[in-house]
Design a protein around this motif. Structure first.
Motif, PDB file in Angstrom:
ATOM      1  N   ALA A   1      50.420 103.058  32.951  1.00 42.13           N
ATOM      2  CA  ALA A   1      50.195 103.426  34.345  1.00 42.13           C
ATOM      3  C   ALA A   1      50.611 102.298  35.275  1.00 42.13           C
ATOM      4  O   ALA A   1      50.616 101.119  34.899  1.00 42.13           O
ATOM      5  CB  ALA A   1      48.726 103.761  34.566  1.00 42.13           C
ATOM      6  N   ASN A   2      50.966 102.656  36.506  1.00 46.42           N
ATOM      7  CA  ASN A   2      51.308 101.693  37.553  1.00 46.42           C
ATOM      8  C   ASN A   2      50.055 101.419  38.385  1.00 46.42           C
ATOM      9  O   ASN A   2      49.435 102.347  38.906  1.00 46.42           O
ATOM     10  CB  ASN A   2      52.415 102.262  38.438  1.00 46.42           C
TER      11      ASN A   2
ATOM     12  N   ASP B   1      53.400 106.067  34.147  1.00 43.26           N
ATOM     13  CA  ASP B   1      54.807 105.707  34.054  1.00 43.26           C
ATOM     14  C   ASP B   1      55.604 106.919  33.556  1.00 43.26           C
ATOM     15  O   ASP B   1      55.135 107.664  32.697  1.00 43.26           O
ATOM     16  CB  ASP B   1      54.949 104.536  33.071  1.00 43.26           C
ATOM     17  N   ALA B   2      56.785 107.103  34.095  1.00 46.61           N
ATOM     18  CA  ALA B   2      57.598 108.285  33.772  1.00 46.61           C
ATOM     19  C   ALA B   2      57.885 108.409  32.274  1.00 46.61           C
ATOM     20  O   ALA B   2      57.982 109.516  31.743  1.00 46.61           O
ATOM     21  CB  ALA B   2      58.905 108.239  34.551  1.00 46.61           C
ATOM     22  N   ALA B   3      58.000 107.286  31.578  1.00 43.24           N
ATOM     23  CA  ALA B   3      58.312 107.315  30.142  1.00 43.24           C
ATOM     24  C   ALA B   3      57.073 107.488  29.271  1.00 43.24           C
ATOM     25  O   ALA B   3      57.183 107.616  28.058  1.00 43.24           O
ATOM     26  CB  ALA B   3      59.051 106.037  29.747  1.00 43.24           C
ATOM     27  N   HIS B   4      55.902 107.472  29.883  1.00 39.96           N
ATOM     28  CA  HIS B   4      54.658 107.537  29.110  1.00 39.96           C
ATOM     29  C   HIS B   4      53.645 108.466  29.777  1.00 39.96           C
ATOM     30  O   HIS B   4      52.501 108.121  30.000  1.00 39.96           O
ATOM     31  CB  HIS B   4      54.042 106.139  28.973  1.00 39.96           C
TER      32      HIS B   4
ATOM     33  N   ASP C   1      54.389  96.859  21.476  1.00 46.07           N
ATOM     34  CA  ASP C   1      55.704  96.625  20.878  1.00 46.07           C
ATOM     35  C   ASP C   1      56.346  97.927  20.400  1.00 46.07           C
ATOM     36  O   ASP C   1      57.558  98.131  20.567  1.00 46.07           O
ATOM     37  CB  ASP C   1      55.589  95.637  19.707  1.00 46.07           C
ATOM     38  N   ILE C   2      55.553  98.814  19.825  1.00 47.29           N
ATOM     39  CA  ILE C   2      56.077 100.112  19.390  1.00 47.29           C
ATOM     40  C   ILE C   2      56.511 100.932  20.593  1.00 47.29           C
ATOM     41  O   ILE C   2      57.574 101.555  20.593  1.00 47.29           O
ATOM     42  CB  ILE C   2      55.031 100.878  18.558  1.00 47.29           C
ATOM     43  N   SER C   3      55.707 100.918  21.640  1.00 44.88           N
ATOM     44  CA  SER C   3      56.024 101.662  22.865  1.00 44.88           C
ATOM     45  C   SER C   3      57.343 101.184  23.470  1.00 44.88           C
ATOM     46  O   SER C   3      58.210 101.990  23.829  1.00 44.88           O
ATOM     47  CB  SER C   3      54.888 101.487  23.873  1.00 44.88           C
TER      48      SER C   3
END
Length: 201
Positions: free
Chosen positions: A20-21, A36-39, A151-153
């Motif tokens: 999140a932002n 966040d757009a990717a999450h 790190d995986i993200s």
């Protein structure tokens, strides 16, 4: 080991982060438009499963992990997870819906939740898998750090960028950083799969 008159599949899932932002740290209400757009939704990192009485643990990882797990689970008379009704099944269902897969496969009718059985029949001071597996002589859970999920993200985002454009200027300029992200992500994913397997065992 007790011999069972039915085929029992034991399974567990691991999920990715939401991001999140924020304007600041601390306790606060975070709304969906801050994601966040990717999450924007939790992803399933991997699903581990094994047949009761067998040593081999199968791990499904990647975009088709739910479909692959469904194929295996359909062969079971009973599927068993820990806290699976509140967690695993719901995340699998969400992934299934987001991917446009058929809803509610047959194995969900035979799903059993170990945590519900433990709470119903026993009075352990803790219901955590780490506590109970240690108490029962299985050695407890493997250790993971929050940074492993980060790190995986980052690695998954990098993979998506690589698929969309390998000539992206930023990607080329930060090639060294990209290599580091990939290396850390691969190591964390390997660790996560080991962690997932141990939970099933």
């Amino acid at each position: 080991m007790i011999k069972l008159p039915f085929k029992l599949l034991i399974y567990d899932i691991e999920t990715g982060l939401l991001k999140a932002n924020l304007f600041r740290l601390g306790e606060q209400q975070i709304r969906h438009n801050q994601l966040d757009a990717a999450h924007k939704a939790n992803s399933i990192i991997c699903i581990a499963a094994k047949w009761y009485g067998e040593k081999k643990v199968t791990v499904f990882e990647g975009g088709d992990c739910v479909e692959q797990f469904d194929k295996l689970a359909r062969q079971a008379d009973v599927c068993l997870g820990k806290n699976s009704d509140r967690f695993d099944v719901k995340y699998i269902n969400t992934a299934r819906m987001m991917q446009g897969l058929a809803p509610y496969p047959e194995w969900m009718d035979t799903n059993e939740d170990l945590e519900k059985q433990l709470r119903k029949h026993f009075a352990f001071p803790s219901q955590s898998l780490d506590y109970i597996s240690t108490l029962m002589g299985f050695g407890g859970k493997e250790h993971m750090e929050f940074q492993d999920w980060v790190d995986i993200s980052n690695y998954k985002v990098l993979q998506q960028l690589g698929k969309k454009t390998s000539t992206n200027t930023a990607f080329v300029l930060f090639r060294q950083t990209a290599r580091q992200v990939e290396q850390k992500g691969r190591q964390a994913l390997k660790k996560m799969i080991h962690y997932n397997k141990k939970d099933v065992l």
